[in-house]
Motif scaffolding. Structure first.
Motif, PDB file in Angstrom:
ATOM      1  N   UNK A 165      -0.201   8.612  -6.167  1.00  0.00           N
ATOM      2  CA  UNK A 165      -0.896   8.298  -4.914  1.00  0.00           C
ATOM      3  C   UNK A 165      -1.264   6.822  -4.841  1.00  0.00           C
ATOM      4  N   UNK A 166      -1.585   6.231  -5.980  1.00  0.00           N
ATOM      5  CA  UNK A 166      -2.006   4.826  -5.969  1.00  0.00           C
ATOM      6  C   UNK A 166      -0.858   3.871  -5.677  1.00  0.00           C
ATOM      7  N   UNK A 167       0.373   4.325  -5.860  1.00  0.00           N
ATOM      8  CA  UNK A 167       1.515   3.491  -5.487  1.00  0.00           C
ATOM      9  C   UNK A 167       1.966   3.757  -4.058  1.00  0.00           C
ATOM     10  N   UNK A 168       1.530   4.876  -3.496  1.00  0.00           N
ATOM     11  CA  UNK A 168       1.849   5.203  -2.110  1.00  0.00           C
ATOM     12  C   UNK A 168       0.802   4.612  -1.166  1.00  0.00           C
ATOM     13  N   UNK A 169      -0.463   4.784  -1.525  1.00  0.00           N
ATOM     14  CA  UNK A 169      -1.598   4.298  -0.725  1.00  0.00           C
ATOM     15  C   UNK A 169      -2.594   3.659  -1.687  1.00  0.00           C
ATOM     16  N   UNK A 170      -2.335   2.417  -2.126  1.00  0.00           N
ATOM     17  CA  UNK A 170      -3.092   1.814  -3.233  1.00  0.00           C
ATOM     18  C   UNK A 170      -4.578   1.601  -2.941  1.00  0.00           C
ATOM     19  N   UNK A 171      -5.370   1.994  -3.916  1.00  0.00           N
ATOM     20  CA  UNK A 171      -6.796   1.675  -3.929  1.00  0.00           C
ATOM     21  C   UNK A 171      -7.124   0.821  -5.153  1.00  0.00           C
ATOM     22  N   UNK A 172      -6.226   0.846  -6.130  1.00  0.00           N
ATOM     23  CA  UNK A 172      -6.391   0.046  -7.342  1.00  0.00           C
ATOM     24  C   UNK A 172      -5.173  -0.867  -7.457  1.00  0.00           C
ATOM     25  N   UNK A 173      -5.432  -2.159  -7.269  1.00  0.00           N
ATOM     26  CA  UNK A 173      -4.346  -3.139  -7.238  1.00  0.00           C
ATOM     27  C   UNK A 173      -4.911  -4.521  -7.533  1.00  0.00           C
ATOM     28  N   UNK A 174      -4.020  -5.449  -7.806  1.00  0.00           N
ATOM     29  CA  UNK A 174      -4.407  -6.850  -7.925  1.00  0.00           C
ATOM     30  C   UNK A 174      -3.815  -7.596  -6.742  1.00  0.00           C
ATOM     31  N   UNK A 233      -3.442  -6.319 -17.861  1.00  0.00           N
ATOM     32  CA  UNK A 233      -4.455  -5.303 -18.124  1.00  0.00           C
ATOM     33  C   UNK A 233      -5.373  -5.245 -16.908  1.00  0.00           C
ATOM     34  N   UNK A 234      -5.563  -4.068 -16.329  1.00  0.00           N
ATOM     35  CA  UNK A 234      -6.418  -3.967 -15.133  1.00  0.00           C
ATOM     36  C   UNK A 234      -7.878  -4.194 -15.473  1.00  0.00           C
ATOM     37  N   UNK A 235      -8.600  -4.685 -14.482  1.00  0.00           N
ATOM     38  CA  UNK A 235     -10.038  -4.891 -14.680  1.00  0.00           C
ATOM     39  C   UNK A 235     -10.763  -3.575 -14.899  1.00  0.00           C
ATOM     40  N   UNK A 236     -10.298  -2.529 -14.208  1.00  0.00           N
ATOM     41  CA  UNK A 236     -10.904  -1.216 -14.417  1.00  0.00           C
ATOM     42  C   UNK A 236      -9.965  -0.124 -13.939  1.00  0.00           C
TER      43      UNK A 236
END
Length: 217
Positions: A145-154, A80-83
């Motif tokens: 887009x987040x899988x191409x140029x991630x800004x939200x990741x662990x 589960x992501x933090x946010x």
């Protein structure tokens, strides 16, 4: 790998790629034509990728398909992501130069019938408020887009592991991430099944799956 020599029987799929994720199918061959079927606009990324014109082999067990090099392992996860991103951050994700550079021209041209598809799901799941189809489309774009140029990741031992930025109703064509058409550069990622995968592959809604490249094989 010679499948006939190993007496491996494959089911053929030529219309809906995510059917390969069904647990009831032991081994399946997904033809390039499947990406031109029901989800043609939504899976248009495949036709721009290096995987275009290639067959995809999916199995419920590595034992069914031995001798694979670096197979993709998909397992249910408690992640589960933090946010999740705000509306402003969703807009910023879509502005990514990397995302815009590879985005297919068809992607931003949804068929009017797609709105009806999501309307039915909103009603089925008793979502409060009116359907905002434009907002859904923005979320779909931001998710890819987040899988191409991630800004939200662990951070996994110093390596980025991007994750889906919304629930099942607000992500699209998750098969692209499940099968490493998008996000292939990441050893591990966390993917939520889209509504198509819920309907056609019978995957659970709003559940994250761990998608990992097995470097030991």
């Amino acid at each position: 790998m010679d499948l006939e020599e190993k007496e491996i029987q494959l089911t053929d799929e030529s219309r809906i790629p995510c059917r390969g994720l069904r647990q009831s199918t032991s081994a399946i061959s997904i033809a390039p034509s499947a990406w031109n079927g029901f989800c043609k606009r939504r899976t248009s990324w495949f036709r721009k990728s290096k995987m275009a014109d290639k067959f995809l082999i999916v199995s419920n067990s590595l034992l069914d398909l031995p001798d694979l090099r670096n197979p993709i392992i998909i397992t249910e996860s408690n992640f589960k992501p933090n946010r999740l991103p705000s509306s402003e951050e969703i807009s910023q994700l879509i502005q990514s130069k990397e995302y815009q550079a590879i985005k297919p021209s068809e992607w931003d041209k949804p068929d009017p019938l797609e709105r009806d598809f999501y309307q039915r799901w909103f009603e089925r799941n008793r979502i409060n408020g009116p359907l905002d189809f434009d907002k859904i489309l923005l979320s779909h774009s931001a998710n890819h887009a987040n899988f191409i140029d991630p800004k939200f990741f662990v951070n996994m031992n110093g390596v980025k592991a991007p994750y889906s930025i919304a629930d099942s109703l607000h992500v699209c064509s998750s098969c692209l991430e499940f099968f490493n058409i998008l996000g292939e550069q990441w050893i591990k990622k966390y993917v939520v099944s889209c509504i198509g995968a819920v309907q056609f592959a019978h995957l659970p809604m709003d559940r994250y799956f761990e998608v990992e490249v097995d470097k030991n094989n």
